[in-house]
Design an enzyme around this catalytic site. Structure first.
Site, PDB file in Angstrom:
ATOM      1  N   ARG A  51     -64.379 108.898  57.969  1.00 36.73           N
ATOM      2  CA  ARG A  51     -64.071 109.151  56.550  1.00 36.73           C
ATOM      3  C   ARG A  51     -62.924 110.152  56.455  1.00 36.73           C
ATOM      4  NH1 ARG A  51     -66.761 112.914  54.137  1.00 36.73           N
ATOM      5  NH2 ARG A  51     -68.811 112.308  54.900  1.00 36.73           N
ATOM      6  N   TYR A 104     -51.688  98.142  33.648  1.00 31.86           N
ATOM      7  CA  TYR A 104     -52.808  97.387  34.181  1.00 31.86           C
ATOM      8  C   TYR A 104     -54.067  97.769  33.393  1.00 31.86           C
ATOM      9  CZ  TYR A 104     -56.620  96.071  37.226  1.00 31.86           C
ATOM     10  OH  TYR A 104     -57.789  95.551  37.703  1.00 31.86           O
ATOM     11  N   LYS A 202     -51.420  94.225  46.500  1.00 29.97           N
ATOM     12  CA  LYS A 202     -50.393  93.335  45.966  1.00 29.97           C
ATOM     13  C   LYS A 202     -49.265  93.117  46.997  1.00 29.97           C
ATOM     14  CE  LYS A 202     -53.079  93.362  42.380  1.00 29.97           C
ATOM     15  NZ  LYS A 202     -53.658  94.631  42.182  1.00 29.97           N
TER      16      LYS A 202
HETATM   17  C1  LIG Z   1     -50.178  97.827  38.463  1.00 33.08           C
HETATM   18  C2  LIG Z   1     -51.553  97.950  39.064  1.00 33.08           C
HETATM   19  N1  LIG Z   1     -52.039  99.155  39.379  1.00 33.08           N
HETATM   20  C3  LIG Z   1     -53.279  99.319  39.899  1.00 33.08           C
HETATM   21  C4  LIG Z   1     -54.105  98.239  40.103  1.00 33.08           C
HETATM   22  C5  LIG Z   1     -55.495  98.448  40.665  1.00 33.08           C
HETATM   23  O1  LIG Z   1     -55.519  98.145  42.031  1.00 33.08           O
HETATM   24  P1  LIG Z   1     -56.790  97.533  42.809  1.00 33.08           P
HETATM   25  O2  LIG Z   1     -57.102  96.210  42.181  1.00 33.08           O
HETATM   26  O3  LIG Z   1     -56.283  97.440  44.220  1.00 33.08           O
HETATM   27  O4  LIG Z   1     -57.902  98.507  42.656  1.00 33.08           O
HETATM   28  C6  LIG Z   1     -53.644  96.954  39.797  1.00 33.08           C
HETATM   29  C7  LIG Z   1     -54.517  95.771  40.017  1.00 33.08           C
HETATM   30  O5  LIG Z   1     -54.243  94.687  39.561  1.00 33.08           O
HETATM   31  C8  LIG Z   1     -52.333  96.807  39.265  1.00 33.08           C
HETATM   32  O6  LIG Z   1     -51.844  95.593  38.920  1.00 33.08           O
END
Ligand SMILES: Cc1ncc(COP(=O)(O)O)c(C=O)c1O
Length: 384
Positions: A51, A104, A202
């Site tokens: 961890r 998001y 992503k």
């Molecule tokens: C721009 C953006 N930030 C943060 C996140 C959150 O990431 P995660 O899905 O890996 O927790 C996403 C998820 O789609 C995103 O598109």
């Protein structure tokens, strides 16, 4: 004079020296929870418990830091775990943050449904308008200005340098979610941002096979505080997830070049299409953020959003009619995806200031043969 390696070289080599014992050219997956100590407190290379630190995660963290031009990065189990760790570290109950009017949905939900209960206040600002952000900063003391650029899903562009100046004059930190651009297209820390957030799920991972997140910072003291929270709360990236992400990162530049080329052609085709009322892509000269994007990005990214003249039901129908664009959430993988934000990724912001148009479709343009992608979309937009 020290030679500064280029982006593509760092992506393949930073943090990834061949294994000192075996010479393995790729960092092994250290699938291990604990480490033998040479006497009490006699740690080998600083590892005691996974961890706190794990060599595969360390390799990923060093690579991500190099790609964002920073001394330190921390890798998490998801983008949301990274955001949560950051907010717990830099904010206290009673503080106020500014959040963008397009972001998001999960990020907004974290502020509105989780941190609001903790006592963190948020105000929504049009993040592309620096004057409006400055006005809000003058109203009340602010701890954090949160920006995404390009934004999800409306592809708005925030001027990172101008926002950093405004935030710093007001004594606030500027956080930039760099998920849509990736460090290959944009490096927010060099433009004055204090913290970069990634959903490595992503483009960094790039193959739709792993969920992960990262924080990247220039200030070593802030990095230490974040590492303390990360270890104390435990949302770390596991060894196999770190390894998958690192494998994806090696080809980031090559993939991004192709994503950007394909997305530009898709945006140009849609801009001419009679069923489409508006195309949102910062690479189009008609986009209000085009000039800023040109200044702060290498190219314009692989996400294209567009609206249909015929409205919501037609948009939902089109999402179900593609052959190559797979209907699904997420983005940034080699395969093209299509989705309806209002009913899918952004359903949680319905009724909030971040609500998205119901006739909107978001595409994550992959790296397939672009002619095939264009045919697929033309076909799906032929109603009847
Ligand atoms: C721009 C953006 N930030 C943060 C996140 C959150 O990431 P995660 O899905 O890996 O927790 C996403 C998820 O789609 C995103 O598109």
């Amino acid at each position: 004079m020290t030679h500064q390696d280029g982006f593509e070289t760092l992506a393949i080599h930073a943090g990834q020296e061949p294994d000192p014992v075996t010479g393995a050219v790729v960092p092994p997956i250290y699938q291990v929870s604990t480490y033998k100590q040479d006497g009490v407190g006699g740690l080998r290379g600083g590892y005691e418990y996974s961890r706190s630190a794990n060599p595969t995660r360390t390799a990923l963290e060093q690579c991500l830091a190099a790609l964002e031009g920073a001394p330190r990065a921390l890798a998490f189990a998801s983008g949301m775990a990274a955001e949560d760790c950051l907010l717990r570290t830099v904010c206290s109950p009673g503080d106020r943050v500014l959040v963008p009017n397009d972001a998001y949905g999960g990020t907004y939900r974290l502020f509105a449904r989780v941190f609001a209960g903790w006592g963190l206040t948020h105000d929504v600002v049009p993040i592309s308008h620096v004057a409006a952000v400055r006005e809000q900063l003058a109203v009340r003391k602010t701890t954090v200005v949160w920006a995404e650029t390009p934004t999800n899903p409306l592809l708005g562009i925030a001027d990172i340098r101008a926002l950093a100046e405004a935030a710093h004059e007001a004594g606030a930190l500027l956080v930039v979610d760099n998920t849509f651009a990736s460090p290959y297209l944009q490096q927010p820390l060099a433009l004055g941002a204090d913290v970069v957030v990634h959903s490595t799920t992503k483009y960094l991972g790039g193959h739709s096979d792993v969920v992960g997140g990262a924080l990247v910072v220039s200030d070593p003291e802030l990095a230490e505080r974040l590492a303390f929270t990360q270890n104390a709360t435990g949302g770390v990236a596991g060894p196999f997830d770190s390894w998958l992400t690192l494998r994806g990162v090696k080809t980031l530049a090559a993939r991004m070049d192709r994503h950007c080329r394909n997305a530009m052609r898709v945006a140009q085709m849609l801009a001419e299409h009679p069923a489409v009322s508006e195309v949102l892509y910062p690479g189009l000269p008609s986009h209000p953020g085009h000039k800023t994007a040109q200044e702060q990005m290498r190219a314009f990214g692989g996400i294209v959003s567009f609206r249909l003249l015929a409205g919501e039901e037609a948009a939902v129908r089109a999402c179900g009619r593609t052959r190559l664009f797979t209907l699904g959430e997420s983005l940034g993988g080699v395969e093209s995806l299509i989705e309806h934000p209002a009913r899918m990724t952004h359903a949680s912001v319905t009724g909030s200031p971040l609500e998205v148009p119901s006739d909107l479709i978001r595409l994550s343009v992959g790296i397939e043969d672009c002619d095939d992608l264009l045919d697929d979309l033309r076909e799906a937009l032929t109603d009847g």
